[in-house]
Design a protein around this motif. Structure first.
Motif, PDB file in Angstrom:
ATOM      1  N   GLU A 143     -10.932   4.531   0.944  1.00 40.06           N
ATOM      2  CA  GLU A 143     -10.608   3.141   0.669  1.00 40.06           C
ATOM      3  C   GLU A 143     -10.658   2.288   1.931  1.00 40.06           C
ATOM      4  OE1 GLU A 143      -7.484   2.417  -2.527  1.00 40.06           O
ATOM      5  OE2 GLU A 143      -6.891   4.374  -1.738  1.00 40.06           O
ATOM      6  N   VAL A 145      -8.823  -0.131   2.808  1.00 38.96           N
ATOM      7  CA  VAL A 145      -7.522  -0.453   3.393  1.00 38.96           C
ATOM      8  C   VAL A 145      -7.039   0.623   4.357  1.00 38.96           C
ATOM      9  CG1 VAL A 145      -6.719  -1.957   1.538  1.00 38.96           C
ATOM     10  CG2 VAL A 145      -6.403   0.512   1.341  1.00 38.96           C
ATOM     11  N   THR A 146      -7.685   1.783   4.363  1.00 41.44           N
ATOM     12  CA  THR A 146      -7.297   2.842   5.302  1.00 41.44           C
ATOM     13  C   THR A 146      -8.118   2.782   6.587  1.00 41.44           C
ATOM     14  OG1 THR A 146      -8.859   4.451   4.361  1.00 41.44           O
ATOM     15  CG2 THR A 146      -6.675   4.326   3.366  1.00 41.44           C
ATOM     16  N   LEU A 312      -2.147  -5.330   8.124  1.00 37.82           N
ATOM     17  CA  LEU A 312      -2.158  -5.080   6.681  1.00 37.82           C
ATOM     18  C   LEU A 312      -2.580  -3.647   6.374  1.00 37.82           C
ATOM     19  CD1 LEU A 312      -3.768  -8.422   5.457  1.00 37.82           C
ATOM     20  CD2 LEU A 312      -1.396  -7.712   5.134  1.00 37.82           C
ATOM     21  N   SER A 313      -3.566  -3.148   7.107  1.00 34.11           N
ATOM     22  CA  SER A 313      -4.056  -1.788   6.876  1.00 34.11           C
ATOM     23  C   SER A 313      -2.988  -0.756   7.202  1.00 34.11           C
ATOM     24  CB  SER A 313      -5.308  -1.534   7.722  1.00 34.11           C
ATOM     25  OG  SER A 313      -5.752  -0.202   7.589  1.00 34.11           O
ATOM     26  N   TYR A 316      -0.370  -0.564   4.571  1.00 29.57           N
ATOM     27  CA  TYR A 316      -0.775   0.265   3.424  1.00 29.57           C
ATOM     28  C   TYR A 316      -0.665   1.748   3.765  1.00 29.57           C
ATOM     29  CZ  TYR A 316      -3.682   2.179  -0.320  1.00 29.57           C
ATOM     30  OH  TYR A 316      -4.154   2.907  -1.391  1.00 29.57           O
ATOM     31  N   GLU A 319       3.094   2.807   3.973  1.00 27.45           N
ATOM     32  CA  GLU A 319       3.749   2.789   2.678  1.00 27.45           C
ATOM     33  C   GLU A 319       3.126   3.780   1.696  1.00 27.45           C
ATOM     34  OE1 GLU A 319       6.421   1.011   1.612  1.00 27.45           O
ATOM     35  OE2 GLU A 319       6.723   0.228   3.634  1.00 27.45           O
ATOM     36  N   GLU A 321       0.896   2.947  -0.291  1.00 27.27           N
ATOM     37  CA  GLU A 321       0.488   2.085  -1.399  1.00 27.27           C
ATOM     38  C   GLU A 321       0.484   0.654  -0.884  1.00 27.27           C
ATOM     39  OE1 GLU A 321       5.020   1.835  -3.199  1.00 27.27           O
ATOM     40  OE2 GLU A 321       3.467   2.907  -4.299  1.00 27.27           O
ATOM     41  N   LYS A 322       0.119  -0.286  -1.753  1.00 26.44           N
ATOM     42  CA  LYS A 322       0.080  -1.676  -1.325  1.00 26.44           C
ATOM     43  C   LYS A 322       1.487  -2.144  -0.960  1.00 26.44           C
ATOM     44  CE  LYS A 322      -3.918  -2.925  -4.166  1.00 26.44           C
ATOM     45  NZ  LYS A 322      -4.419  -3.772  -5.278  1.00 26.44           N
ATOM     46  N   PRO A 323       1.635  -2.779   0.199  1.00 24.75           N
ATOM     47  CA  PRO A 323       2.958  -3.284   0.573  1.00 24.75           C
ATOM     48  C   PRO A 323       3.442  -4.353  -0.410  1.00 24.75           C
ATOM     49  CG  PRO A 323       1.468  -3.245   2.465  1.00 24.75           C
ATOM     50  CD  PRO A 323       0.637  -2.991   1.250  1.00 24.75           C
ATOM     51  N   LYS A 328       3.880  -8.126   3.019  1.00 22.62           N
ATOM     52  CA  LYS A 328       2.570  -8.658   3.407  1.00 22.62           C
ATOM     53  C   LYS A 328       2.711 -10.035   4.057  1.00 22.62           C
ATOM     54  CE  LYS A 328       0.480  -7.862  -0.592  1.00 22.62           C
ATOM     55  NZ  LYS A 328      -0.604  -7.734  -1.604  1.00 22.62           N
TER      56      LYS A 328
END
Length: 679
Positions: A143, A145-146, A312-313, A316, A319, A321-323, A328
């Motif tokens: 993904e 976001v990682t 932001l990354s 994620y 956590e 998962e999405k913060p 955010k």
């Protein structure tokens, strides 16, 4: 994104070729960075925010072309001088952010994650992040976001632009209309190829400098024209209003699933060009874009852009998962605060350094050092802080994939690229499906080598992420560019006379889940998205018709139901602990029960069984092989995860335990063992 600013960055050219400050362009930068940050933080609120990148590209093309033209006409242009200015603008903030990301990654990331970060750090140092991300793009990629340095792809495009642009303009300068011809040809050629690539090679269209240069050249063309007349066009308010309207339309009409950049990019590009060409005298430019708050944000837009995505990354990653929305929001505000600090404490002091030569040498040396650090991290010479031995087996399971198999050879059929394995037997089996079918490649390859399967050819007519139903569309096209044509070609190949056996498998329950909205089916001449009942029904009916045609042609058809799947199989769900302390295996994992799997997916399962019964296809339920006494294992006897993610089995497990494909890979229907059940 190269969004830099100082007293000579935002400009307009007059007849005397002098440069004066334009606050409205700083304000335009604020709009651009705001679009990008909102999109990254809250993509469901602003699905088109990525067009801010295109705004930045136009601004950069305008500014750089203006500066080069001024220097050329004053006989003051040198390649060395150009790059010295770029280094002083770009390097300070970039070095600061990348080193901070590398240090924080060393503290919180696990081995595979840290190694990938090292690769991206090295790519950032060489300004080839866009090319590296292009090579990684695809269904099996992890993904976005990682990837804390994902956003540096746009900076790579701009730096590649800087390598070409000044030299080309200097060569064209002495030729009458040479600059104009160069700008026009670059713009036209890049745009036309971008249109082609958007529909045929979406990842290339998005990341390649070739398909993006037209956006920078558009700004360059405005700069060239404004040296002839400033403001460029009459009625500045009308022109700036038109430009603002185009930007608003881009923000409203362009969605994350659109074919982009392509023709859609004309909206932000032409809108930005119009706002710049209107000059700084209209109300919109002077009062809105030139507002002091907008100008201040524009001044720090470069470090703001650099800081926001890593925060932001990492949010994620930490956590899992999405913060939460408030988290955010806090991260975005922290990025803005860091941007102001970076601007005041690092960028401006470096740019004002009295010893420019020593400053440049230090910046280049620092950039080279973090590039070397990235290579060392990627090679494992510099390892992460967190001990990984306790969770090594779980992290090692990630991305443990067996497709394509080394023994495969490409097979071009019509417009699609499939993979073929050769055996020593008779007959041809075609496997149609998505990545759930592709996971069986190690089994098929080994079986053909060992002589356990008597096929002459086994063809994987598959595409990851593509539901094997003719006419289906999978979005976004950047990740699933060829689903519709590939699936159509797969069914055509299956109908070939030489094919006697066809196997169809997919992540059926994932596609037909109530939350799935990224699949569309044609219904009464229009595309309708899942989970609309009409779209589901169209998909089921089309699948039944496709299988029925093959059965009418006398072919054996196997319809493989979905293997057990869910987060309990994901190796990442098997570890716990803190990223700021230590990660360790979980001891409270619940058993995965067949009863719940059947209950959660009862509707699509029963519908697929009815399709098999109606067409005479042979339905196969992998649960009967994988699970026992109502429980499905998530690890083997040695404690190794048997899946690489929530859906896909690892090669070692596929080869040792999956037997339900055996009949389809032999010439005749064999006796079914106790580990498999035909329903």
């Amino acid at each position: 994104m190269d969004i830099r600013r100082d007293s000579t960055d935002v400009l307009k050219a007059s007849a005397a070729h002098t440069i004066i400050y334009r606050p409205d362009i700083d304000g335009l930068r604020a709009v651009a960075v705001g679009l990008v940050v909102l999109f990254h933080a809250w993509p469901k609120w602003l699905r088109s925010g990525f067009i801010g990148v295109d705004v930045f590209f136009v601004i950069s093309g305008f500014l750089i072309t203006s500066i080069i033209l001024k220097d050329l006409r004053q006989r003051a242009f040198t390649i060395r001088g150009f790059y010295v200015r770029r280094i002083r603008r770009i390097f300070p903030a970039l070095i600061t952010v990348v080193l901070a990301v590398l240090a924080f990654g060393w503290y919180v990331l696990l081995r595979q994650e840290f190694a990938q970060l090292g690769k991206h750090v090295a790519a950032a140092a060489a300004f080839v992040s866009n090319l590296v991300l292009w090579s990684e793009a695809g269904y099996w990629d992890n993904e976005s976001v990682t990837k804390p340095l994902l956003h540096l792809w746009s900076l790579g495009v701009e730096e590649q632009f800087y390598l070409v642009w000044p030299i080309a303009m200097a060569l064209c300068f002495r030729v009458r209309f040479g600059i104009l011809a160069f700008l026009a040809l670059t713009l036209a050629g890049s745009f036309l190829y971008g249109l082609y690539a958007t529909f045929n090679h979406p990842a290339e269209a998005y990341f390649s400098p070739v398909t993006r240069f037209w956006e920078l050249a558009s700004g360059g063309l405005v700069a060239y024209a404004m040296t002839k007349r400033s403001p460029l066009l009459p009625a500045p308010l009308l022109i700036s209003s038109f430009g603002l309207l185009l930007l608003v339309l881009g923000a409203v009409l362009i969605k994350g699933q659109a074919d982009f950049p392509g023709a859609w990019a004309l909206l932000p590009v032409l809108g930005t060009c119009a706002l710049i060409a209107a000059g700084n005298v209209s109300f919109i430019n002077r009062r809105l874009l030139g507002n002091p708050l907008m100008v201040k944000i524009g001044l720090v837009s470069y470090p703001f852009y650099l800081w926001h995505w890593p925060l932001l990354s990492f949010g994620y990653i930490i956590e899992g998962e999405k913060p939460e929305p408030l988290v955010k929001a806090a991260l975005v505000l922290a990025a803005l605060a860091l941007a102001f600090l970076t601007y005041r404490l690092i960028e401006r002091p470096v740019q004002k350094s009295p010893n420019k030569r020593r400053a440049i040498q230090g910046l280049v040396a620092a950039m080279a050092c973090f590039g070397v650090l990235g290579v060392m991290v990627k090679a494992g010479l510099l390892q992460e802080r967190m001990p990984s031995s306790a969770v090594a087996r779980y992290m090692g399971a990630l991305n443990d994939l067996g497709f394509p198999d080394p023994a495969m050879k490409p097979l071009r059929y019509k417009g699609s690229l499939f993979q073929q394995l050769d055996g020593k037997g008779q007959g041809t089996t075609v496997l149609i499906g998505d990545s759930v079918m592709e996971q069986y490649a190690p089994l098929v390859s080994q079986g053909l080598r060992d002589g356990r399967f008597d096929r002459s050819k086994v063809i994987f007519a598959t595409q990851g992420g593509c539901m094997p139903v003719e006419g289906a569309v999978r979005l976004p096209r950047l990740r699933y560019p060829t689903c519709t044509t590939t699936v159509t070609d797969a069914w055509r190949l299956a109908a070939s006379p030489e094919v006697d056996t066809v196997v169809v498998a997919a992540s059926w329950y994932g596609y037909f889940a109530n939350w799935q909205q990224d699949v569309q089916m044609p219904v009464d001449g229009q595309l309708q998205a899942f989970p609309a009942a009409s779209a589901h029904e169209a998909a089921y009916a089309t699948l039944q018709q496709s299988i029925a045609r093959l059965r009418t042609a006398g072919k054996r058809v196997y319809l493989i139901l979905q293997p057990p799947s869910g987060n309990q199989f994901d190796p990442r769900s098997m570890i716990t602990g803190s990223r700021f302390g230590e990660m360790k295996p979980r001891t409270d994992m619940e058993a995965y029960r067949v009863e719940r799997f059947y209950s959660d997916n009862a509707a699509p399962r029963q519908r697929l069984l009815r399709i098999a019964q109606a067409t005479g296809a042979l339905p196969v339920d992998p649960v009967e092989t994988i699970c026992k006494d109502g429980i499905c294992p998530t690890v083997n006897a040695e404690g190794e995860p048997i899946y690489t993610d929530p859906v896909h089995m690892r090669p070692f497990y596929v080869k040792s335990r999956v037997h339900y494909l055996d009949p389809a890979l032999n010439g005749t229907i064999s006796t079914i063992g106790s580990s498999m059940k035909l329903l």
